[in-house]
Scaffold this active site. Structure first.
Site, PDB file in Angstrom:
ATOM      1  N   TYR A 231       5.967 -32.541 -26.365  1.00  0.00           N
ATOM      2  CA  TYR A 231       4.578 -32.117 -26.503  1.00  0.00           C
ATOM      3  C   TYR A 231       3.815 -32.358 -25.213  1.00  0.00           C
ATOM      4  O   TYR A 231       4.259 -33.127 -24.352  1.00  0.00           O
ATOM      5  CB  TYR A 231       3.874 -32.834 -27.671  1.00  0.00           C
ATOM      6  CG  TYR A 231       3.666 -34.297 -27.442  1.00  0.00           C
ATOM      7  CD1 TYR A 231       2.513 -34.774 -26.788  1.00  0.00           C
ATOM      8  CD2 TYR A 231       4.594 -35.234 -27.861  1.00  0.00           C
ATOM      9  CE1 TYR A 231       2.316 -36.122 -26.553  1.00  0.00           C
ATOM     10  CE2 TYR A 231       4.414 -36.588 -27.635  1.00  0.00           C
ATOM     11  CZ  TYR A 231       3.278 -37.022 -26.985  1.00  0.00           C
ATOM     12  OH  TYR A 231       3.081 -38.358 -26.748  1.00  0.00           O
TER      13      TYR A 231
ATOM     14  N   CYS B 142       0.558 -37.072 -21.105  1.00  0.00           N
ATOM     15  CA  CYS B 142      -0.833 -37.256 -21.507  1.00  0.00           C
ATOM     16  C   CYS B 142      -1.750 -37.377 -20.303  1.00  0.00           C
ATOM     17  O   CYS B 142      -2.899 -37.742 -20.426  1.00  0.00           O
ATOM     18  CB  CYS B 142      -0.991 -38.462 -22.430  1.00  0.00           C
ATOM     19  SG  CYS B 142      -0.603 -40.016 -21.622  1.00  0.00           S
TER      20      CYS B 142
ATOM     21  N   HIS C  64     -13.276 -40.714 -12.602  1.00  0.00           N
ATOM     22  CA  HIS C  64     -13.724 -41.101 -13.944  1.00  0.00           C
ATOM     23  C   HIS C  64     -14.651 -40.043 -14.531  1.00  0.00           C
ATOM     24  O   HIS C  64     -14.474 -39.581 -15.663  1.00  0.00           O
ATOM     25  CB  HIS C  64     -14.430 -42.454 -13.873  1.00  0.00           C
ATOM     26  CG  HIS C  64     -14.972 -42.910 -15.198  1.00  0.00           C
ATOM     27  ND1 HIS C  64     -16.263 -42.658 -15.589  1.00  0.00           N
ATOM     28  CD2 HIS C  64     -14.369 -43.567 -16.215  1.00  0.00           C
ATOM     29  CE1 HIS C  64     -16.436 -43.158 -16.802  1.00  0.00           C
ATOM     30  NE2 HIS C  64     -15.307 -43.721 -17.194  1.00  0.00           N
TER      31      HIS C  64
ATOM     32  N   ARG D 138      -3.120   2.741   8.555  1.00  0.00           N
ATOM     33  CA  ARG D 138      -3.379   1.447   7.900  1.00  0.00           C
ATOM     34  C   ARG D 138      -2.106   0.614   7.889  1.00  0.00           C
ATOM     35  O   ARG D 138      -1.023   1.151   7.695  1.00  0.00           O
ATOM     36  CB  ARG D 138      -3.793   1.650   6.445  1.00  0.00           C
ATOM     37  CG  ARG D 138      -5.165   2.197   6.216  1.00  0.00           C
ATOM     38  CD  ARG D 138      -5.435   2.247   4.714  1.00  0.00           C
ATOM     39  NE  ARG D 138      -6.818   2.525   4.426  1.00  0.00           N
ATOM     40  CZ  ARG D 138      -7.305   3.740   4.181  1.00  0.00           C
ATOM     41  NH1 ARG D 138      -6.510   4.799   4.212  1.00  0.00           N
ATOM     42  NH2 ARG D 138      -8.587   3.901   3.920  1.00  0.00           N
TER      43      ARG D 138
ATOM     44  N   ARG E 208      -5.124   0.322  -8.784  1.00  0.00           N
ATOM     45  CA  ARG E 208      -4.519  -1.017  -8.910  1.00  0.00           C
ATOM     46  C   ARG E 208      -5.018  -1.642 -10.208  1.00  0.00           C
ATOM     47  O   ARG E 208      -6.026  -1.195 -10.773  1.00  0.00           O
ATOM     48  CB  ARG E 208      -4.890  -1.894  -7.720  1.00  0.00           C
ATOM     49  CG  ARG E 208      -6.378  -2.029  -7.551  1.00  0.00           C
ATOM     50  CD  ARG E 208      -6.750  -2.769  -6.288  1.00  0.00           C
ATOM     51  NE  ARG E 208      -8.189  -2.627  -6.048  1.00  0.00           N
ATOM     52  CZ  ARG E 208      -8.794  -3.005  -4.949  1.00  0.00           C
ATOM     53  NH1 ARG E 208      -8.100  -3.527  -3.955  1.00  0.00           N
ATOM     54  NH2 ARG E 208     -10.096  -2.875  -4.810  1.00  0.00           N
TER      55      ARG E 208
ATOM     56  N   MET F 297      -4.121  -6.109  11.364  1.00  0.00           N
ATOM     57  CA  MET F 297      -4.896  -4.890  11.587  1.00  0.00           C
ATOM     58  C   MET F 297      -5.094  -4.190  10.260  1.00  0.00           C
ATOM     59  O   MET F 297      -4.160  -4.036   9.487  1.00  0.00           O
ATOM     60  CB  MET F 297      -4.177  -3.954  12.534  1.00  0.00           C
ATOM     61  CG  MET F 297      -5.089  -2.825  12.961  1.00  0.00           C
ATOM     62  SD  MET F 297      -4.190  -1.429  13.621  1.00  0.00           S
ATOM     63  CE  MET F 297      -4.279  -0.331  12.212  1.00  0.00           C
TER      64      MET F 297
ATOM     65  N   SER G  70       5.407 -41.419 -22.917  1.00  0.00           N
ATOM     66  CA  SER G  70       4.357 -40.453 -22.617  1.00  0.00           C
ATOM     67  C   SER G  70       4.108 -40.547 -21.121  1.00  0.00           C
ATOM     68  O   SER G  70       3.798 -41.615 -20.599  1.00  0.00           O
ATOM     69  CB  SER G  70       3.098 -40.807 -23.407  1.00  0.00           C
ATOM     70  OG  SER G  70       2.090 -39.877 -23.104  1.00  0.00           O
TER      71      SER G  70
ATOM     72  N   GLY H 249      -6.069 -11.051   8.541  1.00  0.00           N
ATOM     73  CA  GLY H 249      -5.725 -11.355   9.921  1.00  0.00           C
ATOM     74  C   GLY H 249      -4.858 -10.282  10.548  1.00  0.00           C
ATOM     75  O   GLY H 249      -4.579 -10.308  11.734  1.00  0.00           O
TER      76      GLY H 249
ATOM     77  N   LYS I 140       0.828  -1.207   0.000  1.00  0.00           N
ATOM     78  CA  LYS I 140       0.000   0.000   0.000  1.00  0.00           C
ATOM     79  C   LYS I 140       0.863   1.259   0.000  1.00  0.00           C
ATOM     80  O   LYS I 140       0.605   2.208  -0.746  1.00  0.00           O
ATOM     81  CB  LYS I 140      -0.927  -0.013   1.219  1.00  0.00           C
ATOM     82  CG  LYS I 140      -2.057   1.006   1.181  1.00  0.00           C
ATOM     83  CD  LYS I 140      -2.876   1.015   2.452  1.00  0.00           C
ATOM     84  CE  LYS I 140      -3.561  -0.299   2.732  1.00  0.00           C
ATOM     85  NZ  LYS I 140      -4.689  -0.567   1.821  1.00  0.00           N
TER      86      LYS I 140
END
Lengths: 890, 890
Positions: B862, B842, B466, B94, B350, B105, B775, B103, B25
């Site tokens: 590949y 694969c 599956h 901040r 941002r 401040m 493969s 979590g 920040k």
């Protein structure tokens, strides 16, 4: 290049070191002849060089001349000539590769016989029948082996002749009939091979030699070499040797002998002998053999004269040779000899096969005789054979009816009534009956029945199935995966082939061979000799790696200490959960809907689990005890059949619905890869906490009682990531702290993990940052590395070993290339992070000699195995330390 | 050491590169102020150095002076003083660590208010209610965050006051009541903390700064860092900033904006604005926001003035800033601003979140505008988000009733009637109905039903179950493992919490989120824009690794080509076996007692299998096609329920007994590790032979038809040893030879293997001696490396990710440390033996961007993935090649 060496050729090196060139048999004959100068029928060896040359470019140049030269040297030495019609020299031709190899040409005997010389042989032996039978055999052997004629061509006329003469045995065929058969055989040879049977002994010899060469590349021989990983380039040697005849007269004879008793190991000449007989007569068992020594004759109350009396000169010579052979070979020898007209000929000698008991006695006594060193004695014993010494075995002489065969899952033999359930086993046992528990497979719920039974028979599962592992741990015989046996639980019957048996029928199982036998069979009880203790002491003196036992109960622990275990390497706490009184609390825990309910159930388990550990710690006092947290999937603890579910539900006051639903929820497709091991401790940390508390409280109590502080090693199973280990370790450490605060006693302990998943092995460097020891769980590691479930492997593992894809079941002996590499990786990475990390193995491999050798090689700190295998591991470890495995089998 | 930097401090480096020191920040505020020189409310950042010093030894020396100096600088700049009773300066405090961290401040607003200055604020804003509400909030915020007082202490009196006044919302509480609450709150502070609420603004400030420091070590923050692997040593920065008020008068206001439309990517100022309001009013949605531009107002037919009209000067400034921000950050920005008395203040900017569609358009247009390069454009798209573009999605504005949640197993959404069986799905589909197939789990027998259904819902199984794998392959939505759903097949009902549904009821599943929704829900249909093609073209220009598809059917193959697949990397031949007409022959084969019977059944399968391959080869003409031999355990092909068994038995003319018995014989404890893969080809070589023949005959036929010779790659699954591969390869080669002889066409082909077992990876050097390609089957490799069954993992994998043991499901994204190391080992060893060995992947990972990056890193040739993931893989591969993953999320 020289292709032929006479047996008496003085090589520069001991012939036994030249098996590459001379083959095994040739080296043996040369050693006996040229080094020991024993009376061996003369002969010569055609080298493997010749065979290789033949395979490359046909019959080697110069070989014929060399062979001819050596044949005439033989003829001179024997005063006989090949093919001589009056008194022919006969020779045998045998193959002999570096490694003995089934599928290769074995032997052609009586070479040199032809239509003329057969008459000479008849005259010389005064036995026309013998001469013609020898010729008949020679022609058919030659036809079959050298000329590749189907053996049925020769067998058929022989059978027909016997039918016609109405006789049963070949030995009854009269000489003239044999002579006719020879004529017929020669016609068959002509018809089938297109050429007449060679009458010229030189041609016969060349044919036989070539046949040996060719047999090197026979289909069966090649297949064998592929399976055994023997190089195809070695080639075979050929041995040509003068034949001698023990059946010439009553001053002739033949025998086999051992330099010590192969059954007991007792010293003294030992053997069988037949006057006026050929070697095959001894083997055939038609005539009762005579004893070698007079003492043995008296002992056996035989009325036939001993060799010592019948052939005193040959006997004296043989006695001398017995001693010389043992001195030279430094081992008990198994030998074959023939006496021809009073003259002794040695045909073969080799290290003799022996029982485990004999091996032990021979090794220890030879060491005491200073014939061998203690180290050699240690290396002479096959660790695997020690099993024979620890368990009852079936009397080899007892008649037996084999009704089925399975895997030899846990050694020893047992007889009992068939029971089909664990409860029944327990009930009958309590009535004083002996039972064999017969199940399709066993599960942890059957433990009490396995305890009650004399032995276990299953129809499914492999060498590391539940039944096999547990039975070995208990030291009980087990035959597993006897697929041919069909069980009908409902009817209480089993079928094996044509045999139909029912509960209560007697069967005997032989866990050393995998056989299932009908009824009761005579047994030989084990007897632990003084030599056993002596040898184990010698072994321990050489051993560096620790040997612990996998023990879950006080009984196991006591057995383990009795066998010399130096601690417990694996205590499977779940086995403590199946006890009838505890299983209810376990089920209550599993069925609880929340942590509170689980904790309430665990509170009931804490005192019993603590009491278990106290007992273990007391027995193992001062020795390390590794305790593994709960490992199996929770569904293993739930009942399965509707009946059982209803029963449990009633006794727990839970609804059947709920129980069924929970069981369904917990059911898994692949329980081996499921919700088990540390995954349970992560999901339900309270279980690990209860177990840790029980361990530490027990350690405090046992320490107080025994005054010897125990060092518990708490083991987290099935770790795949360091984070899992750390989470569970934090809970364990917290419990240790809590118990220390409560009792004011601070226990020394370690927290470590099983390395049983490939990922844990790869990440061992990470895991060792917080883990203080590793124990390799090579059962599960083998399952995951190979992708083979040990419970399902039976369906294809047999095919795999038959086809030579695997030479050994990887669940029995560690796979060095795959599993072994991961163990090595984990060892290196673990030690790199934590120099003094304690490393052990607690899979079934911990009791397998070859695997123990691997563990020694890579420098593990200890191996752990089932109590009954502790002596095996001790011996195997010593041998590995000495850099060799046992070496008594010839 | 300097601890404090004003936002306008001229750092030597861009502040955005100094997040280590300034926090995220702080860096952002400094970048806007000092580099972009935007009108940001002035303030300063206390560095992470200060936080670290505080953690080490308490409040840092000199920090108070530095803070005081910067406060007075602020006071000068603003012409106001902290605590001034007339016109007080208020600040916010901040936290701001390098990484945003729940979590910790968050924010204390309105610091500087006290009993005196609250009156000044009331006067200055002419809003007494606002002033006292601000004070009330400040006291409670301070009490809660700085003094650690339970929030309920403050909430309770507030609720009571509202009850008493009979009002619902905080906004209705009148000023005097708020004033009373302030008094009460101060008493609570005194009671709970033991000290009076500090009236001195300097003390307030120090307290808030310390609270931020302390919050770094709060329990939740620590747990978050453990999970996210963020170092505990970083510390946090603290930002103190002047407060500005958009609610001072009608020349004030507040708003949020995007520099382009985040939904469509369209250019132009985009945002919401409220006159005379605070930021929280925009968020709260109580008032309808006004448009920023007049054009947007006209488009939305709003009767409220746009910012362009209401505050023209501030609007002009904002427009300038929009442009400057995009130019500076080179990305679409999401910004917050406030106008106080006509003066514009930027509060935050941002990178803006956007839809996949918008991301695509923005990236392509920015590249065309030369704002970014094409490479950057390629890297701006989250490959995983592309799924949104290829499937229908649920309209985010549509109302929805979520009845259950499962895993987002296959993206897209679908609505249909509930059916509980594959046959029913097929039947209803044929009647023109749309159905969702709901099963506990699916098996290969359900394939036809999955084809017929719009989507699939299962109650068990994970991301690679599956159902999930097949659905992704088909491009159909799937929610798997929705454990809360209970199916009762018998009754044809499902229950999910309180919802009871039956077959025929409408449901909607969202496979992108895992939600199951009641009834029909509005959808947005996918629309493949021109930008999609453009971006994929740019990606392909950078990509080196090949992208193939896993495709089993002609339909799959066509889809794959449509999405740019460069071949088939995995054709699972078993999927061809489940077709209704074929399954009978398959079962006949399995039930045969001998090879002859099996061959007869296989003869029936040959022509259909060949026809399948011909079709595939024609579609993929000229491209490589990898065909895997039969892989799953045979029992998957047998019927399971008694009913089905009877039906099959009848139609086959076999006895029910026999069928049941065979099914029992084939049943396995751990099918994943059972009799499957090449083990089937070893046991029943005739199956592999039939498949090989079908492949080669099809290759000949397809080659004739298309004139483009196919290069089949025959793949042997589940290899653990070289011997297995060699045995199967010999059969394949023999078939190739036979077909070549018969057809006179010699096909170029390769024989290779899946590397899907740890042992195969370790022994890759050996296996590569004869295997021409590998493969990587990373699904099974993950299962064996982790020892986790993908079908059973659901029960604990959730706990694992929740507890941070695993950051990502290893079945979704490849585990680099474990599975990855084995893949690397196999790659290295394979290439060492065979330099040009072809390497691919694969498994399901082939379509996962992070895994594709891994494959690119280790140099695979590949990747192969399901057809719908081909574009994702193409994009991910390009990004990996460019050395970065996508980067558009702020």
């Amino acid at each position: 290049m020289r292709y032929v060496y006479a047996f008496d050729y003085k090589h520069r090196r001991p012939p036994m070191d030249m098996k590459d060139l001379l083959g095994g048999k040739g080296a043996n004959l040369a050693e006996m002849t040229s080094v020991l100068e024993l009376p061996v029928p003369p002969g010569f060896t055609i080298t493997t060089d010749a065979c290789r040359a033949y395979m490359a470019e046909g019959w080697p140049r110069g070989l014929s001349d060399e062979v001819a030269k050596h044949v005439s040297r033989l003829e001179k030495a024997m005063g006989k000539q090949l093919g001589d019609p009056a008194d022919p020299l006969l020779v045998s031709v045998r193959s002999g590769a570096k490694f003995s190899m089934p599928g290769m040409m074995d032997t052609v005997l009586n070479l040199g016989l032809n239509d003329a010389s057969v008459e000479g042989l008849a005259k010389q032996t005064s036995d026309e029948r013998f001469a013609f039978d020898s010729y008949r055999r020679f022609v058919s052997m030659y036809g079959r082996i050298v000329l590749d004629i189907d053996t049925r061509e020769f067998d058929e006329p022989l059978e027909k002749a016997k039918e016609r003469l109405k006789i049963d045995s070949d030995a009854e065929i009269p000489a003239e009939e044999l002579s006719k058969l020879v004529e017929l055989y020669k016609k068959i040879v002509k018809r089938e091979s297109g050429k007449a049977f060679p009458q010229d002994p030189d041609k016969q010899l060349r044919g036989a030699i070539e046949a040996v060469f060719r047999s090197w590349n026979g289909a069966r021989a090649i297949a064998y070499r592929v399976r055994e990983r023997i190089s195809h380039d070695l080639g075979t040697a050929v041995n040509v040797q003068t034949m001698v005849f023990g059946n010439r007269d009553d001053s002739s004879g033949t025998g086999v002998g051992f330099t010590r008793d192969p059954a007991t190991g007792a010293q003294g000449e030992y053997g069988d002998f037949l006057v006026n007989a050929q070697g095959e007569d001894v083997v055939a068992g038609i005539r009762t053999p005579q004893e070698i020594t007079e003492a043995a004759r008296l002992a056996s109350k035989s009325d036939k004269p001993s060799m010592e009396t019948a052939l005193p000169k040959a006997f004296a010579e043989l006695t001398r040779i017995y001693k010389a052979l043992e001195k030279h070979y430094r081992d008990m020898q198994d030998l074959e000899f023939t006496v021809e007209k009073g003259k002794l000929f040695m045909l073969q000698t080799r290290s003799g096969k022996r029982t485990a008991k004999a091996a032990l006695r021979i090794a220890v006594e030879m060491a005491k005789e200073k014939l061998i060193s203690r180290e050699e004695a240690v290396c002479r014993i096959n660790p695997a054979a020690i099993d024979q010494l620890l368990h009852p075995t079936i009397d080899p002489k007892a008649p037996r009816t084999v009704i089925a065969s399975g895997l030899p899952a846990s050694p020893g033999a047992a007889t009992g009534e068939i029971v089909f359930s664990a409860d029944e086993a327990e009930l009958l046992k309590s009535q004083g009956k002996k039972v064999i528990l017969v199940r399709v497979e066993t599960s942890p719920e059957d433990i009490h029945g396995m305890h009650a039974a004399e032995g276990i028979l299953t129809t499914r599962g492999g060498m590391t199935s539940h039944a096999a592992v547990v039975a070995r741990g208990m030291g009980k015989p087990c035959v597993s995966g006897a697929g041919v046996v069909r069980i009908d639980y409902a009817k209480g019957t089993l079928a094996a082939g044509s045999h139909q048996l029912k509960a209560g029928d007697l069967i005997t199982i032989d866990g050393s061979t995998g056989q299932v036998l009908l009824g009761r069979v005579a047994m030989i009880e084990p007897e632990l000799s003084g030599e056993f203790a002596t040898l184990m002491r010698w072994a321990d003196a050489k051993r560096k790696v620790g040997v612990r036992a996998n023990a879950d109960t006080p009984a196991d622990a006591r057995t383990a200490r009795g066998f010399g275990a130096e601690g417990i390497g694996l205590c499977r706490t779940e086995h403590m959960f199946f006890d009838e009184e505890r299983i209810l609390a376990v089920r209550e825990m599993i069925l609880s809907d929340d942590e509170k309910g689980r904790r309430a159930a665990l509170d009931k388990l804490l005192p019993v689990q603590r009491a278990d550990f106290v007992a273990l710690f007391e027995i193992m006092k001062g020795l390390p005890v590794t305790i593994r947290l709960l490992d199996p999937p929770l569904h293993e603890f739930l009942p399965h059949t509707d009946e059982e579910i209803a029963e449990v539900a009633a006794s727990m006051g839970a609804s059947t619905e709920k129980l069924k639903h929970r069981a369904q929820e917990l059911a898994e497709f692949n329980p081996m890869l499921g919700f088990r091991g540390c995954r349970i401790a992560i999901a339900y940390p309270e279980i690990a906490e209860m177990q840790a508390r029980a361990i530490f409280e027990a350690a405090v109590e046992a320490g107080r009682r025994t005054k010897a502080p125990v060092v518990p090693e708490v083991m987290v199973p099935l770790i795949a990531t360091k984070a899992e280990f750390d989470l569970v370790k934090a809970r364990i450490d917290a419990m240790a702290e809590a118990v220390a605060m409560e009792t004011n006693v601070r226990i020394r302990y370690q927290v470590g993990t099983m390395i049983e998943l490939p990922r844990a092995a790869l990440l061992a460097g990470e895991i060792a940052k917080t883990a203080e020891f590793f124990s390799f769980g090579t059962n599960d590691l083998t399952q995951t590395v190979f992708g083979i479930s040990r419970d399902d492997a039976a369906s294809f593992l047999g095919i795999y070993t038959n086809k030579g894809i695997l030479t050994v079941d990887p669940f029995v002996s560690i796979d060095r290339e795959g599993v072994g590499e991961l163990v090595k990786i984990a060892t290196e990475r673990g030690r790199k992070t934590r120099k003094n990390i304690k490393l052990g193995i607690c899979g079934e491999h911990g009791g397998d000699p070859a695997s123990v050798a691997f563990c020694v090689e890579i420098g593990l700190d200890y191996v752990s195995c089932s109590p009954y295998r502790v002596p095996i591991a001790r011996l195997a470890a010593a041998q590995a330390e000495l850099g060799k495995s046992f070496t008594n089998e010839g």
